[in-house]
Design a protein around this motif. Structure first.
Motif, PDB file in Angstrom:
ATOM      1  N   GLU A   6      -7.481  -3.748  -4.079  1.00  0.00           N
ATOM      2  CA  GLU A   6      -7.509  -2.873  -2.298  1.00  0.00           C
ATOM      3  C   GLU A   6      -6.144  -1.889  -2.457  1.00  0.00           C
ATOM      4  O   GLU A   6      -5.743  -2.109  -1.980  1.00  0.00           O
ATOM      5  N   GLY A   8      -5.005   1.869   0.233  1.00  0.00           N
ATOM      6  CA  GLY A   8      -5.487   3.351   0.691  1.00  0.00           C
ATOM      7  C   GLY A   8      -4.771   2.692   2.434  1.00  0.00           C
ATOM      8  O   GLY A   8      -5.107   3.802   3.269  1.00  0.00           O
ATOM      9  N   ARG A  19      -9.402   6.214   4.256  1.00  0.00           N
ATOM     10  CA  ARG A  19      -9.515   6.162   3.708  1.00  0.00           C
ATOM     11  C   ARG A  19      -9.523   4.754   2.351  1.00  0.00           C
ATOM     12  O   ARG A  19      -8.268   4.734   2.067  1.00  0.00           O
ATOM     13  N   SER A  21      -9.735   2.122  -0.359  1.00  0.00           N
ATOM     14  CA  SER A  21     -10.552   2.327  -1.979  1.00  0.00           C
ATOM     15  C   SER A  21     -10.101   0.466  -2.732  1.00  0.00           C
ATOM     16  O   SER A  21      -9.636  -0.495  -2.060  1.00  0.00           O
ATOM     17  N   CYS A  22     -11.493   0.042  -3.185  1.00  0.00           N
ATOM     18  CA  CYS A  22     -11.818  -1.600  -4.131  1.00  0.00           C
ATOM     19  C   CYS A  22     -11.837  -1.262  -5.276  1.00  0.00           C
ATOM     20  O   CYS A  22     -12.886  -0.963  -5.729  1.00  0.00           O
ATOM     21  N   TRP A  35     -16.503  -5.615   2.975  1.00  0.00           N
ATOM     22  CA  TRP A  35     -14.810  -5.526   3.606  1.00  0.00           C
ATOM     23  C   TRP A  35     -14.748  -6.389   4.062  1.00  0.00           C
ATOM     24  O   TRP A  35     -15.601  -6.366   5.591  1.00  0.00           O
ATOM     25  N   ARG A  71     -19.732   2.938  -2.177  1.00  0.00           N
ATOM     26  CA  ARG A  71     -20.316   2.398  -2.962  1.00  0.00           C
ATOM     27  C   ARG A  71     -19.833   3.467  -4.147  1.00  0.00           C
ATOM     28  O   ARG A  71     -20.971   4.002  -4.551  1.00  0.00           O
ATOM     29  N   LEU A  77     -16.399   0.525  -8.447  1.00  0.00           N
ATOM     30  CA  LEU A  77     -15.913   0.565  -6.832  1.00  0.00           C
ATOM     31  C   LEU A  77     -16.814   0.828  -5.064  1.00  0.00           C
ATOM     32  O   LEU A  77     -17.656   1.004  -5.196  1.00  0.00           O
ATOM     33  N   TYR A  79     -16.081   1.864  -1.178  1.00  0.00           N
ATOM     34  CA  TYR A  79     -15.071   2.466  -0.643  1.00  0.00           C
ATOM     35  C   TYR A  79     -15.304   2.068   1.024  1.00  0.00           C
ATOM     36  O   TYR A  79     -16.310   1.505   1.874  1.00  0.00           O
ATOM     37  N   GLN A  81     -14.705   4.074   4.587  1.00  0.00           N
ATOM     38  CA  GLN A  81     -14.109   5.149   5.636  1.00  0.00           C
ATOM     39  C   GLN A  81     -13.780   4.737   6.983  1.00  0.00           C
ATOM     40  O   GLN A  81     -15.015   4.619   7.811  1.00  0.00           O
TER      41      GLN A  81
END
Length: 114
Positions: A6, A8, A19, A21-22, A35, A71, A77, A79, A81
């Protein structure tokens, strides 16, 4: 086993945005992903946003309208937000498979403070 990294997080003022990210080490295309947030050390991780393999989403009541999960299966990935941040959003954020979790990553720290 798939592993997650992870990124961001950071320190932001109330009302700000981030934002997250993973990045997954392998394919996650068939997984429902989520998440999770751990608001204090020792607390349980709680899911705040979920996305299924078709793109359907669900959110905890406390984050509805402010968090958006997405995704990119081609890039493995996921995400998150986060808008209109509140102090109570502070915590460590992790991504993982929903419910049937795999090994946890290190997470990314989000701190909301003025």
């Amino acid at each position: 086993q798939v592993q997650f990294v992870e990124s961001g997080g950071g320190l932001v003022q109330p009302g700000g945005s981030l934002r997250l990210s993973c990045a997954a080490s392998g394919s996650i295309s068939i997984y429902t992903m989520a998440w999770y947030r751990q608001q204090a050390p020792g607390n349980q991780r709680a899911s705040v946003a979920v996305i299924d393999n078709g793109g359907g989403t669900n959110y905890a009541d406390s984050v509805k309208g402010r968090f958006t999960i997405s995704r990119d299966n081609a890039k493995n990935l996921v995400y998150l937000q986060i808008d209109s941040l509140k102090p109570e959003d502070t915590g460590v954020y992790y991504c993982n498979r929903y419910i049937s979790t795999l090994q946890w990553g290190q997470g990314t720290q989000v701190t909301v403070s003025s």
